[in-house]
Design an enzyme around this catalytic site. Structure first.
Site, PDB file in Angstrom:
ATOM      1  N   HIS A   1       9.364  -3.439   3.534  1.00 48.39           N
ATOM      2  CA  HIS A   1       8.981  -3.672   2.136  1.00 48.39           C
ATOM      3  C   HIS A   1      10.219  -3.967   1.280  1.00 48.39           C
ATOM      4  O   HIS A   1      10.204  -4.834   0.410  1.00 48.39           O
ATOM      5  CB  HIS A   1       8.270  -2.444   1.565  1.00 48.39           C
ATOM      6  CG  HIS A   1       6.994  -2.085   2.239  1.00 48.39           C
ATOM      7  ND1 HIS A   1       6.858  -0.998   3.051  1.00 48.39           N
ATOM      8  CD2 HIS A   1       5.781  -2.690   2.218  1.00 48.39           C
ATOM      9  CE1 HIS A   1       5.616  -0.918   3.495  1.00 48.39           C
ATOM     10  NE2 HIS A   1       4.941  -1.941   3.012  1.00 48.39           N
TER      11      HIS A   1
ATOM     12  N   MET B   1       0.832  -1.199   0.000  1.00 48.10           N
ATOM     13  CA  MET B   1       0.000   0.000   0.000  1.00 48.10           C
ATOM     14  C   MET B   1       0.873   1.256   0.000  1.00 48.10           C
ATOM     15  O   MET B   1       0.419   2.341   0.378  1.00 48.10           O
ATOM     16  CB  MET B   1      -0.958   0.003   1.188  1.00 48.10           C
ATOM     17  CG  MET B   1      -2.005  -1.096   1.114  1.00 48.10           C
ATOM     18  SD  MET B   1      -3.564  -0.716   1.953  1.00 48.10           S
ATOM     19  CE  MET B   1      -3.009  -0.440   3.624  1.00 48.10           C
TER      20      MET B   1
ATOM     21  N   VAL C   1      11.029  -7.199   9.886  1.00 47.59           N
ATOM     22  CA  VAL C   1      12.194  -6.317   9.896  1.00 47.59           C
ATOM     23  C   VAL C   1      11.980  -5.264  10.975  1.00 47.59           C
ATOM     24  O   VAL C   1      10.896  -4.681  11.087  1.00 47.59           O
ATOM     25  CB  VAL C   1      12.397  -5.651   8.524  1.00 47.59           C
ATOM     26  CG1 VAL C   1      13.574  -4.679   8.565  1.00 47.59           C
ATOM     27  CG2 VAL C   1      12.624  -6.711   7.452  1.00 47.59           C
TER      28      VAL C   1
ATOM     29  N   GLN D   1      -3.272 -12.027   8.425  1.00 49.58           N
ATOM     30  CA  GLN D   1      -3.446 -11.778   6.997  1.00 49.58           C
ATOM     31  C   GLN D   1      -2.708 -12.817   6.163  1.00 49.58           C
ATOM     32  O   GLN D   1      -3.258 -13.363   5.191  1.00 49.58           O
ATOM     33  CB  GLN D   1      -2.928 -10.375   6.662  1.00 49.58           C
ATOM     34  CG  GLN D   1      -2.839 -10.066   5.184  1.00 49.58           C
ATOM     35  CD  GLN D   1      -2.295  -8.683   4.932  1.00 49.58           C
ATOM     36  OE1 GLN D   1      -3.002  -7.697   5.084  1.00 49.58           O
ATOM     37  NE2 GLN D   1      -1.031  -8.583   4.541  1.00 49.58           N
TER      38      GLN D   1
ATOM     39  N   GLN E   1     -10.564  -2.443   2.649  1.00 53.70           N
ATOM     40  CA  GLN E   1     -10.091  -3.044   3.893  1.00 53.70           C
ATOM     41  C   GLN E   1     -10.083  -2.048   5.049  1.00 53.70           C
ATOM     42  O   GLN E   1      -9.706  -2.390   6.171  1.00 53.70           O
ATOM     43  CB  GLN E   1      -8.708  -3.654   3.709  1.00 53.70           C
ATOM     44  CG  GLN E   1      -7.574  -2.679   3.492  1.00 53.70           C
ATOM     45  CD  GLN E   1      -6.288  -3.376   3.085  1.00 53.70           C
ATOM     46  OE1 GLN E   1      -6.192  -3.955   2.001  1.00 53.70           O
ATOM     47  NE2 GLN E   1      -5.293  -3.338   3.964  1.00 53.70           N
TER      48      GLN E   1
ATOM     49  N   HIS F   1       9.065   1.115   3.342  1.00 55.78           N
ATOM     50  CA  HIS F   1      10.137   1.198   4.328  1.00 55.78           C
ATOM     51  C   HIS F   1      11.024  -0.036   4.183  1.00 55.78           C
ATOM     52  O   HIS F   1      10.858  -0.831   3.247  1.00 55.78           O
ATOM     53  CB  HIS F   1       9.573   1.335   5.751  1.00 55.78           C
ATOM     54  CG  HIS F   1       8.524   0.313   6.107  1.00 55.78           C
ATOM     55  ND1 HIS F   1       8.792  -1.042   6.167  1.00 55.78           N
ATOM     56  CD2 HIS F   1       7.202   0.448   6.413  1.00 55.78           C
ATOM     57  CE1 HIS F   1       7.695  -1.694   6.508  1.00 55.78           C
ATOM     58  NE2 HIS F   1       6.726  -0.824   6.660  1.00 55.78           N
TER      59      HIS F   1
ATOM     60  N   GLY G   1       5.018 -10.224   4.527  1.00 54.29           N
ATOM     61  CA  GLY G   1       5.709 -10.210   5.809  1.00 54.29           C
ATOM     62  C   GLY G   1       4.944 -10.951   6.886  1.00 54.29           C
ATOM     63  O   GLY G   1       3.708 -10.977   6.885  1.00 54.29           O
TER      64      GLY G   1
END
Length: 272
Positions: free
Chosen positions: A34, A27, A172, A149, A58, A31, A143
């Protein structure tokens, strides 16, 4: 890197690709978390496609859809530096029509994250299924921070027999332990300092398990003790199917935490 705005552009390019495609749906407000997904996709595939789309379905009424951080130009530069081949940035009108075939998430979408956000995962699965259909990727990278999710997307792929491999990727963190999130920018200096108690509590839980403590009540109480001054929404200890458990099952358990700082919700977890 080529930036694509329409489904037709992406589908036409996809027809010319015969090698493996790695896909990272996002989205935006990219950072290091990602970036780690993109780098893994780059390492494991000949072609890498990233999508940036702030998915309205969502977000529940009153949530931060309009305020969600958008940094398109910075995100484009990050994708260029990560050697992304194609960046897909569709408009809402491109992804959604007036007549939608709705996706209904399974019952486990109404616990934990879904308990206070009913319908959230319907929207997540809706857009992910659309993106999978458009991109036709070999591998898709997600992630582990958004553990519920990840579980629901993996289940959807299995149930709908989708020809795509879901690749879970490690959380991370900042050097001080805070899990990276696009919503971290909402935190004040004081709130960010307080948020470090989240990862501290998870590390303490992991240390207890390493010493042989498997009782989830004892572990949960330790976590809550460390975060006693925070607005804890929930602490849950579940197996990988998201059933609550009384004892840690090594290599099959997750400890999940959500804490509120004003209107900002921070998620974190540890996989055991």
């Amino acid at each position: 890197m080529q930036i694509l705005k329409t489904i037709e552009q992406l589908q036409n390019i996809r027809k010319t690709i015969s090698s493996n495609v790695g896909f990272v749906p996002t989205m935006g407000a990219l950072h290091d978390g990602h970036i780690s997904l993109i780098k893994k996709a780059r390492l494991e595939n000949e072609i890498v496609i990233v999508s940036i789309f702030v998915n309205p379905t969502q977000f529940l009424p009153g949530e931060d859809l309009d305020a969600y951080p958008r940094r398109d130009e910075a995100d484009k530069r990050i994708c260029e530096l990560c050697k992304v081949d194609y960046l897909f940035m569709p408009e809402i009108s491109t992804m959604y029509s007036k007549e939608e075939v709705l996706i209904k998430a399974p019952n486990k979408s109404y616990i934990l994250e879904g308990l206070t956000r009913p319908g959230h995962f319907d929207g997540v699965l809706q857009v992910v299924l659309k993106l999978f259909g458009i991109v036709q990727a070999t591998n898709a990278y997600f992630g582990k921070k958004d553990a519920q999710q990840l579980s629901l997307i993996s289940q959807m792929v299995k149930n709908l027999f989708l020809p795509i491999n879901i690749v879970p990727c490690e959380i991370v963190r900042e050097n001080d332990g805070l899990a990276l999130s696009s919503r971290n920018v909402y935190l004040s200096t004081e709130q960010r300092s307080e948020a470090l108690l989240i990862s501290k509590s998870l590390y303490s839980a992991g240390a207890l398990v390493a010493k042989g403590e498997l009782n989830t009540t004892i572990i949960k109480n330790k976590i809550l003790e460390i975060m006693k001054n925070l607005d804890v929404e929930y602490v849950a200890i579940v197996d990988r199917e998201f059933n609550e458990i009384n004892e840690i099952e090594l290599k099959n358990s997750i400890i999940l935490i959500v804490v509120r700082f004003g209107k900002t919700r921070l998620l974190d977890n540890i996989w055991l």
